[in-house]
Design a protein around this motif. Structure first.
Motif, short mmCIF file in Angstrom:
data_model
loop_
_atom_site.label_atom_id
_atom_site.label_comp_id
_atom_site.label_asym_id
_atom_site.label_seq_id
_atom_site.Cartn_x
_atom_site.Cartn_y
_atom_site.Cartn_z
N ALA A 270 -17.05 32.83 -3.24
CA ALA A 270 -16.59 33.97 -4.04
C ALA A 270 -17.65 35.05 -4.04
CB ALA A 270 -16.26 33.49 -5.45
N GLN A 271 -18.14 35.38 -5.19
CA GLN A 271 -19.15 36.44 -5.32
C GLN A 271 -20.43 35.88 -5.93
OE1 GLN A 271 -18.70 39.92 -4.33
NE2 GLN A 271 -17.23 38.73 -3.16
N GLU A 272 -20.88 34.73 -5.43
CA GLU A 272 -22.07 34.06 -5.97
C GLU A 272 -23.32 34.93 -5.94
OE1 GLU A 272 -20.05 32.92 -3.50
OE2 GLU A 272 -20.23 30.75 -3.32
N LEU A 273 -23.36 35.87 -5.01
CA LEU A 273 -24.56 36.70 -4.85
C LEU A 273 -24.35 38.14 -5.29
CD1 LEU A 273 -25.81 35.32 -1.41
CD2 LEU A 273 -26.57 34.69 -3.71
N GLN A 274 -23.31 38.39 -6.06
CA GLN A 274 -23.04 39.74 -6.56
C GLN A 274 -24.27 40.28 -7.27
OE1 GLN A 274 -20.03 41.33 -5.99
NE2 GLN A 274 -21.10 43.13 -6.72
N TYR B 156 -22.91 39.00 2.78
CA TYR B 156 -21.96 40.05 2.38
C TYR B 156 -20.73 39.43 1.72
CZ TYR B 156 -24.19 43.91 5.01
OH TYR B 156 -25.03 44.87 5.48
N GLY B 157 -20.22 38.37 2.35
CA GLY B 157 -19.03 37.70 1.83
C GLY B 157 -19.23 37.14 0.44
N ALA B 158 -20.47 36.83 0.10
CA ALA B 158 -20.79 36.30 -1.23
C ALA B 158 -21.21 37.41 -2.20
CB ALA B 158 -21.90 35.26 -1.12
N ILE C 35 -27.40 28.95 2.79
CA ILE C 35 -28.21 30.07 2.28
C ILE C 35 -27.55 30.73 1.08
CG2 ILE C 35 -29.50 30.57 4.39
CD1 ILE C 35 -27.65 32.98 4.85
N VAL C 36 -26.24 30.79 1.08
CA VAL C 36 -25.55 31.36 -0.07
C VAL C 36 -25.86 30.52 -1.31
CG1 VAL C 36 -23.29 31.83 -1.12
CG2 VAL C 36 -23.75 32.54 1.24
N GLU C 37 -25.75 29.20 -1.18
CA GLU C 37 -26.04 28.31 -2.30
C GLU C 37 -27.52 28.41 -2.71
OE1 GLU C 37 -24.86 24.43 -1.00
OE2 GLU C 37 -22.78 25.06 -0.69
N HIS C 38 -28.40 28.40 -1.72
CA HIS C 38 -29.85 28.46 -1.98
C HIS C 38 -30.24 29.76 -2.69
CE1 HIS C 38 -34.04 27.47 -1.32
NE2 HIS C 38 -34.25 28.55 -0.59
N PHE C 39 -29.74 30.87 -2.19
CA PHE C 39 -30.07 32.16 -2.79
C PHE C 39 -29.41 32.31 -4.17
CE2 PHE C 39 -30.83 34.50 1.54
CZ PHE C 39 -31.95 33.71 1.76
N ALA C 40 -28.22 31.73 -4.36
CA ALA C 40 -27.53 31.83 -5.64
C ALA C 40 -28.25 31.03 -6.74
CB ALA C 40 -26.09 31.36 -5.51
#
Length: 187
Positions: A2-6, A31-33, A174-179
């Motif tokens: 979704a938008q975990e990194l908004q 971008y997708g996150a 990376i999305v999970e790690h950065f979030a």
């Protein structure tokens, strides 16, 4: 995803010789996150991308010089590979100092393939559990890292992956790690 990194701003540090898919696919996942990214480099204009180090694969516009950037401006750092890219970055004082300051900040860093070479130059791998492209594993060991052969490895603020073949897992990770990081930069 979704938008975990908004609201997150991610630095991507690369220069000529970057492996195209190792910049393009993770940036797309970010971008997708919902993240914003900035491509930092050691020279202005565009950087030349490669495919498997051998073939020209287009260019990417540089958003900002690494000499003008600060780790304080970003929530996380991505270090894509390609043989020539990190080899040039590790010889550039501004790039190495940027990576050192990012390591010191404790903010998350992800590196794939040859990307960990810049972490070696920043003297940041001692005591860390990492993976990489097979040809730089000796360099990582000699710099004090514990090297493993796994798709994605997380050790504290560091996340590493082996190769373009691992990109699907790396992009999700990376999305999970950065979030997971609570740090957020203003604006």
């Amino acid at each position: 995803m979704a938008q975990e990194l908004q609201g997150r701003k991610i630095a991507i540090l690369a220069t000529d010789g970057v492996e195209r898919v190792e910049l393009e696919q993770p940036r797309g996942a970010l971008y997708g996150a919902g993240a914003r990214t900035e491509l930092l480099s050691i020279h202005p204009g565009e950087i030349q991308a490669r495919q498997w180090d051998l073939n020209a694969a287009g260019t990417f516009p540089v958003d900002r010089l690494v000499s003008d950037a600060s780790a304080d401006d970003y929530d996380a750092l991505l270090l894509p590979g390609g043989t020539m890219n990190p080899d040039q970055l590790r010889m550039n004082r501004d790039a190495v100092n940027f990576v050192k300051s990012f390591v010191a900040s404790g903010k998350p860093i992800a590196a794939i393939c040859h990307g960990p070479w810049t972490l070696v130059e920043a003297d940041a791998v001692r005591g860390r559990r990492l993976t990489s492209w097979p040809s730089i594993r000796t360099d990582l060991r000699n710099a004090g890292a514990e090297v493993v052969d796994e798709e994605v490895v997380t050790d504290g603020s560091f996340m590493t992956s082996r190769s373009p073949a691992d990109l699907p897992a790396f992009c999700r990770a990376i999305v999970e790690h950065f979030a997971r990081s609570e740090r957020r930069v203003p604006g």
